[in-house]
Motif scaffolding. Sequence first.
Motif, PDB file in Angstrom:
ATOM      1  N   VAL A  84       0.834  -1.209   0.000  1.00 24.47           N
ATOM      2  CA  VAL A  84       0.000   0.000   0.000  1.00 24.47           C
ATOM      3  C   VAL A  84       0.865   1.254   0.000  1.00 24.47           C
ATOM      4  CG1 VAL A  84      -1.723   1.283   1.315  1.00 24.47           C
ATOM      5  CG2 VAL A  84      -1.919  -1.181   1.110  1.00 24.47           C
ATOM      6  N   PHE A  85       1.986   1.230   0.713  1.00 17.04           N
ATOM      7  CA  PHE A  85       2.900   2.376   0.715  1.00 17.04           C
ATOM      8  C   PHE A  85       3.477   2.623  -0.682  1.00 17.04           C
ATOM      9  CE2 PHE A  85       7.255   4.027   1.198  1.00 17.04           C
ATOM     10  CZ  PHE A  85       6.972   5.245   1.790  1.00 17.04           C
ATOM     11  N   LEU A  86       3.890   1.561  -1.362  1.00 18.46           N
ATOM     12  CA  LEU A  86       4.402   1.722  -2.726  1.00 18.46           C
ATOM     13  C   LEU A  86       3.310   2.244  -3.662  1.00 18.46           C
ATOM     14  CD1 LEU A  86       6.561  -1.525  -3.059  1.00 18.46           C
ATOM     15  CD2 LEU A  86       7.355   0.804  -2.670  1.00 18.46           C
TER      16      LEU A  86
ATOM     17  N   THR B  62      -0.847  -1.278 -11.840  1.00 19.64           N
ATOM     18  CA  THR B  62      -1.572  -2.522 -12.106  1.00 19.64           C
ATOM     19  C   THR B  62      -0.960  -3.691 -11.349  1.00 19.64           C
ATOM     20  OG1 THR B  62      -2.171  -1.713 -14.296  1.00 19.64           O
ATOM     21  CG2 THR B  62      -2.329  -4.081 -13.929  1.00 19.64           C
ATOM     22  N   PHE B  63       0.360  -3.775 -11.373  1.00 18.34           N
ATOM     23  CA  PHE B  63       1.042  -4.857 -10.660  1.00 18.34           C
ATOM     24  C   PHE B  63       0.764  -4.787  -9.159  1.00 18.34           C
ATOM     25  CE2 PHE B  63       4.845  -6.252  -8.321  1.00 18.34           C
ATOM     26  CZ  PHE B  63       4.847  -7.592  -8.678  1.00 18.34           C
ATOM     27  N   LEU B  64       0.756  -3.595  -8.582  1.00 19.46           N
ATOM     28  CA  LEU B  64       0.496  -3.453  -7.156  1.00 19.46           C
ATOM     29  C   LEU B  64      -0.943  -3.804  -6.814  1.00 19.46           C
ATOM     30  CD1 LEU B  64       2.521  -0.201  -6.384  1.00 19.46           C
ATOM     31  CD2 LEU B  64       3.137  -2.560  -5.851  1.00 19.46           C
ATOM     32  N   PHE B  65      -1.889  -3.513  -7.710  1.00 17.61           N
ATOM     33  CA  PHE B  65      -3.275  -3.937  -7.482  1.00 17.61           C
ATOM     34  C   PHE B  65      -3.367  -5.458  -7.447  1.00 17.61           C
ATOM     35  CE2 PHE B  65      -5.140   0.281  -8.681  1.00 17.61           C
ATOM     36  CZ  PHE B  65      -5.995   0.378  -7.590  1.00 17.61           C
ATOM     37  N   LEU B  66      -2.682  -6.114  -8.367  1.00 15.65           N
ATOM     38  CA  LEU B  66      -2.663  -7.573  -8.362  1.00 15.65           C
ATOM     39  C   LEU B  66      -2.032  -8.109  -7.078  1.00 15.65           C
ATOM     40  CD1 LEU B  66      -1.613  -8.373 -12.051  1.00 15.65           C
ATOM     41  CD2 LEU B  66      -3.885  -8.585 -11.043  1.00 15.65           C
ATOM     42  N   MET B  67      -0.962  -7.471  -6.620  1.00 14.50           N
ATOM     43  CA  MET B  67      -0.304  -7.915  -5.393  1.00 14.50           C
ATOM     44  C   MET B  67      -1.221  -7.737  -4.181  1.00 14.50           C
ATOM     45  SD  MET B  67       2.618  -9.309  -5.652  1.00 14.50           S
ATOM     46  CE  MET B  67       2.891  -9.235  -3.885  1.00 14.50           C
ATOM     47  N   MET B  68      -1.897  -6.606  -4.083  1.00 15.11           N
ATOM     48  CA  MET B  68      -2.805  -6.395  -2.968  1.00 15.11           C
ATOM     49  C   MET B  68      -3.919  -7.431  -2.961  1.00 15.11           C
ATOM     50  SD  MET B  68      -3.257  -2.247  -2.874  1.00 15.11           S
ATOM     51  CE  MET B  68      -4.612  -2.428  -1.713  1.00 15.11           C
ATOM     52  N   GLY B  69      -4.493  -7.689  -4.141  1.00  6.05           N
ATOM     53  CA  GLY B  69      -5.608  -8.626  -4.204  1.00  6.05           C
ATOM     54  C   GLY B  69      -5.202 -10.052  -3.879  1.00  6.05           C
ATOM     55  N   SER B  70      -4.160 -10.543  -4.536  1.00  6.04           N
ATOM     56  CA  SER B  70      -3.751 -11.930  -4.307  1.00  6.04           C
ATOM     57  C   SER B  70      -3.245 -12.140  -2.884  1.00  6.04           C
ATOM     58  CB  SER B  70      -2.668 -12.329  -5.320  1.00  6.04           C
ATOM     59  OG  SER B  70      -1.488 -11.562  -5.139  1.00  6.04           O
ATOM     60  N   TRP B  71      -2.550 -11.139  -2.328  1.00  5.97           N
ATOM     61  CA  TRP B  71      -2.030 -11.310  -0.982  1.00  5.97           C
ATOM     62  C   TRP B  71      -3.144 -11.246   0.064  1.00  5.97           C
ATOM     63  CZ3 TRP B  71       1.598 -13.731   1.086  1.00  5.97           C
ATOM     64  CH2 TRP B  71       2.007 -13.488   2.398  1.00  5.97           C
ATOM     65  N   LEU B  72      -4.162 -10.418  -0.154  1.00  8.71           N
ATOM     66  CA  LEU B  72      -5.298 -10.399   0.776  1.00  8.71           C
ATOM     67  C   LEU B  72      -6.011 -11.746   0.803  1.00  8.71           C
ATOM     68  CD1 LEU B  72      -7.138  -6.938   0.558  1.00  8.71           C
ATOM     69  CD2 LEU B  72      -6.279  -8.094   2.596  1.00  8.71           C
ATOM     70  N   VAL B  73      -6.186 -12.356  -0.367  1.00  2.00           N
ATOM     71  CA  VAL B  73      -6.781 -13.687  -0.417  1.00  2.00           C
ATOM     72  C   VAL B  73      -5.911 -14.679   0.351  1.00  2.00           C
ATOM     73  CG1 VAL B  73      -7.436 -15.586  -1.946  1.00  2.00           C
ATOM     74  CG2 VAL B  73      -7.998 -13.229  -2.581  1.00  2.00           C
TER      75      VAL B  73
END
Length: 301
Positions: A165-167, A189-200
């Motif tokens: 989220v900081f990045l 876009t890459f950070l959105f994918l990271m946030m989503g997959s990591w939250l799951v």
Amino acid sequence: MGKFNGHFYPGLYLFSYGLYQATVVFKAMIVNDSLLYSACPPRNKGIWAGLWKISYGGLIKMVTGSILTVYVVFCLDDGMVFVDREVPPRFMYPKEWQHLTMFILLALNGCVDVMSNNLLPQRCVLLEKGTVALTFYVLLMLLVSHVQGSAGVELQTHSLLIMVVFLMMLVLTIQLWAPDAVHLSLIETFLFLMMGSWLVQVGFILYRPVSGYPWQDDDISDIMFITTFFCWHVMTNALCLLGIYSIASLWHRCHSPSWKLTASTEAPYYMSPEGPVYELLPEVEPSEKDEQALLLSESAP
């Protein structure tokens, strides 16, 4: 809301939004189009032209944020109580109220996108980008407060999420001065994918471990493997972006007529049964023509 569903469904939405954003960014990269102002005109007139211009991304944010907000309100048996009636009074359900604030911000962000694209006389990109950046500023503060009192596995998983989220906050801040930069949109876009997959993944780690046994806060190997899993998410999401770009490029190459016309722009060849005899050369200067004619006359019998 702070259970499995509170991590799985927001993560699934963020990952799906990242996939959608990836298709938009790669399409703009392949056809050399603008990310903010598409060169494709509406294909029809009347009501269909209006539907073509609707900000569907903003609508999805509004609907998703509203659904998650309602879910937070009704997920508790006694409702969202703000302060109890004891003496002295104290605040109730602090994490649920933080989740509620996050989802309200998502819905408001969607409202701003729809207003900018469909209600204002002219689209205000700075308003859209500024709202998204402000949303992540607030999200970062909420997440930092969210991990108070956490330890072990829960602290490690949320600390990695805070880093993402900081990045994202830094990228969105830079986009205020370069909103149409493709490389910044690709990182976003890459950070959105990271946030989503990591939250799951966090939902499964904390509440539904695959092994059936809970992770141990006092086991250093569990803490280390959380970071290892996060690195695997980084590599997997990078490969996912690469796959989307490859599929988009292949589809555009097969269906775009411009690729089929590239051969006609090259210098033409005159063919014989044995192959090309000669290639048309560029026109020479008049002085060169005279020299060539003189040489031909001297060599003629």
